[in-house]
Write an enzyme that holds these catalytic residues in place. Structure first.
Site, PDB file in Angstrom:
ATOM      1  N   GLU A   1       5.557 -78.448  15.784  1.00  0.00           N
ATOM      2  CA  GLU A   1       6.310 -79.508  15.105  1.00  0.00           C
ATOM      3  C   GLU A   1       7.637 -78.922  14.634  1.00  0.00           C
ATOM      4  OE1 GLU A   1       3.729 -80.998  12.040  1.00  0.00           O
ATOM      5  OE2 GLU A   1       2.172 -81.524  13.471  1.00  0.00           O
TER       6      GLU A   1
ATOM      7  N   GLY B   1     -14.939 -85.600   6.321  1.00  0.00           N
ATOM      8  CA  GLY B   1     -14.577 -85.190   4.954  1.00  0.00           C
ATOM      9  C   GLY B   1     -14.043 -86.418   4.229  1.00  0.00           C
TER      10      GLY B   1
ATOM     11  N   HIS C   1       4.295 -86.438  11.730  1.00  0.00           N
ATOM     12  CA  HIS C   1       3.462 -85.867  10.660  1.00  0.00           C
ATOM     13  C   HIS C   1       3.736 -86.567   9.317  1.00  0.00           C
ATOM     14  CE1 HIS C   1       1.099 -81.981   9.605  1.00  0.00           C
ATOM     15  NE2 HIS C   1       0.755 -82.987   8.815  1.00  0.00           N
ATOM     16  N   ILE C   2       3.451 -87.868   9.302  1.00  0.00           N
ATOM     17  CA  ILE C   2       3.740 -88.678   8.105  1.00  0.00           C
ATOM     18  C   ILE C   2       2.460 -89.230   7.474  1.00  0.00           C
ATOM     19  CG2 ILE C   2       6.107 -89.330   8.724  1.00  0.00           C
ATOM     20  CD1 ILE C   2       4.926 -92.006   9.822  1.00  0.00           C
TER      21      ILE C   2
ATOM     22  N   ARG D   1      -4.900 -81.723  12.732  1.00  0.00           N
ATOM     23  CA  ARG D   1      -3.855 -80.744  13.027  1.00  0.00           C
ATOM     24  C   ARG D   1      -3.698 -80.659  14.539  1.00  0.00           C
ATOM     25  NH1 ARG D   1      -2.231 -81.042   8.617  1.00  0.00           N
ATOM     26  NH2 ARG D   1      -1.915 -79.415   7.055  1.00  0.00           N
TER      27      ARG D   1
HETATM   28  C1  GLV Z   1      -0.778 -82.844   5.812  1.00  0.00           C
HETATM   29  O1  GLV Z   1      -0.966 -82.711   6.976  1.00  0.00           O
HETATM   30  C2  GLV Z   1      -1.599 -82.253   4.814  1.00  0.00           C
HETATM   31  O2  GLV Z   1      -2.390 -81.347   5.134  1.00  0.00           O
HETATM   32  O3  GLV Z   1      -1.486 -82.669   3.652  1.00  0.00           O
END
Ligand code: GLV
Length: 322
Positions: A266, A155, A285-286, A237
């Site tokens: 998380e 994507g 998750h940054i 994810r």
């Molecule tokens: C972060 O993981 C998002 O989906 O923006």
């Protein structure tokens, strides 16, 4: 006055914009999610809701939220929301695509280079005072240049990641729901089966969204198919990966290492076995966390809320199955 519920502390400049059109109720903490009970109680009379991926929007919430017109999710992924049910209840769901693409691809690239060149181990080595002399193979890692990189999920983020490989003379493979001819033309990327992607890549990069089709896609067989010097990176994810299988693969040295921005649960449980490996780099998750991108994400959520409450079309609505 319409109530606008915000589930995390955002800065004043954004709140002011929302106060022009409604009464803002904000959970005033930046790093602690709004407790579920408080959320369920506050959402009852809310017309708009600004949420993060910590909130799960399921049947229970939707049953309470009879006045809700819009849920603005501060993320591109929306696996935390039952979009179909929300839409059935007349609620628009929006997300934050595009503006975070380049920043997230950069984090993926950072993780790839960090694991490949053992940067975290090397930094620890210096900090711990272990640096005694130069060594011919001291902390030697793996090259990215001239390697084969397999991207799972071509994507926007997958493409932005692939674009960054240009200076590295890599062979780019990808696997996706559908073949992406534009990406192939632009990037000289080759569409392959999932199996070939696993077998031939030196780096496997997961950028896919979590859907029923991608959940647990990387299970034990997937890691066995990888080469034992492959590095696995996940910026999609956590639930796309069977973490027990990943731990097993690391223990058995079926793969060389991994870099993870996302986990099934998380924040991580500090007893998680993934924390025991030197060749695993985990960040909290940054992916989209640059100041500018996060400001843009908040602003887009605000703009979507303003549009919907003013009976205009949302800017970035989520379409089911898109
Ligand atoms: C972060 O993981 C998002 O989906 O923006």
């Amino acid at each position: 006055m319409k109530k606008i519920l915000i589930t995390r502390k955002i800065s004043h400049q954004f709140i002011e914009q929302l106060e022009q059109i409604g009464h803002v109720v904000m959970w005033d903490k930046e790093l602690t999610p709004m407790p579920r009970e408080a959320f369920l109680s506050e959402v009852k009379d809310a017309t708009a809701c600004f949420i993060t991926l910590s909130e799960s929007i399921d049947e229970e919430v939707l049953k309470e939220a009879s006045k809700l017109k819009i849920i603005a999710n501060m993320a591109v992924g929306y696996d935390n929301i039952d979009v179909q049910k929300a839409n059935d209840n007349g609620i628009t769901v929006t997300n934050t695509p595009d503006i975070l693409t380049e920043t997230t691809a950069e984090l993926g690239f950072t993780l790839m280079l960090t694991v490949a060149r053992r940067i975290v181990e090397a930094e620890r080595y210096v900090q711990e005072g272990q640096w005694q002399s130069w060594g011919p193979y001291l902390l030697s890692g793996k090259d990215v240049h001239d390697s084969t990189v397999g991207i799972y999920g071509m994507g926007d983020i997958g493409r932005a990641f692939a674009r960054r490989l240009k200076g590295f003379n890599t062979r780019i493979l990808y696997h996706n729901r559908t073949q992406n001819q534009d990406a192939e033309n632009e990037l000289n990327a080759t569409y392959v089966s999932f199996e070939i992607l696993l077998k031939e890549s030196d780096y496997v990069i997961c950028t896919a969204p979590l859907t029923p089709q991608t959940e647990n896609q990387f299970e034990s067989n997937a890691f066995k198919l990888m080469k034992n010097d492959t590095i696995f990176i996940n910026i999609g994810r956590g639930a796309i990966v069977d973490e027990t299988a990943l731990v097993e693969a690391l223990r058995n040295k079926d793969i060389l290492g991994c870099g993870l921005d996302v986990l099934r649960q998380e924040p991580i449980d500090m007893n998680h076995p993934l924390l025991k490996f030197d060749n695993v780099v985990i960040v909290p998750h940054i992916g989209s966390a640059s100041r500018l991108t996060r400001d843009r994400m908040v602003q887009l959520c605000v703009n979507n809320i303003v549009a919907v409450l003013n009976k205009q079309l949302p800017i970035t609505p989520v379409k089911v199955n898109n």
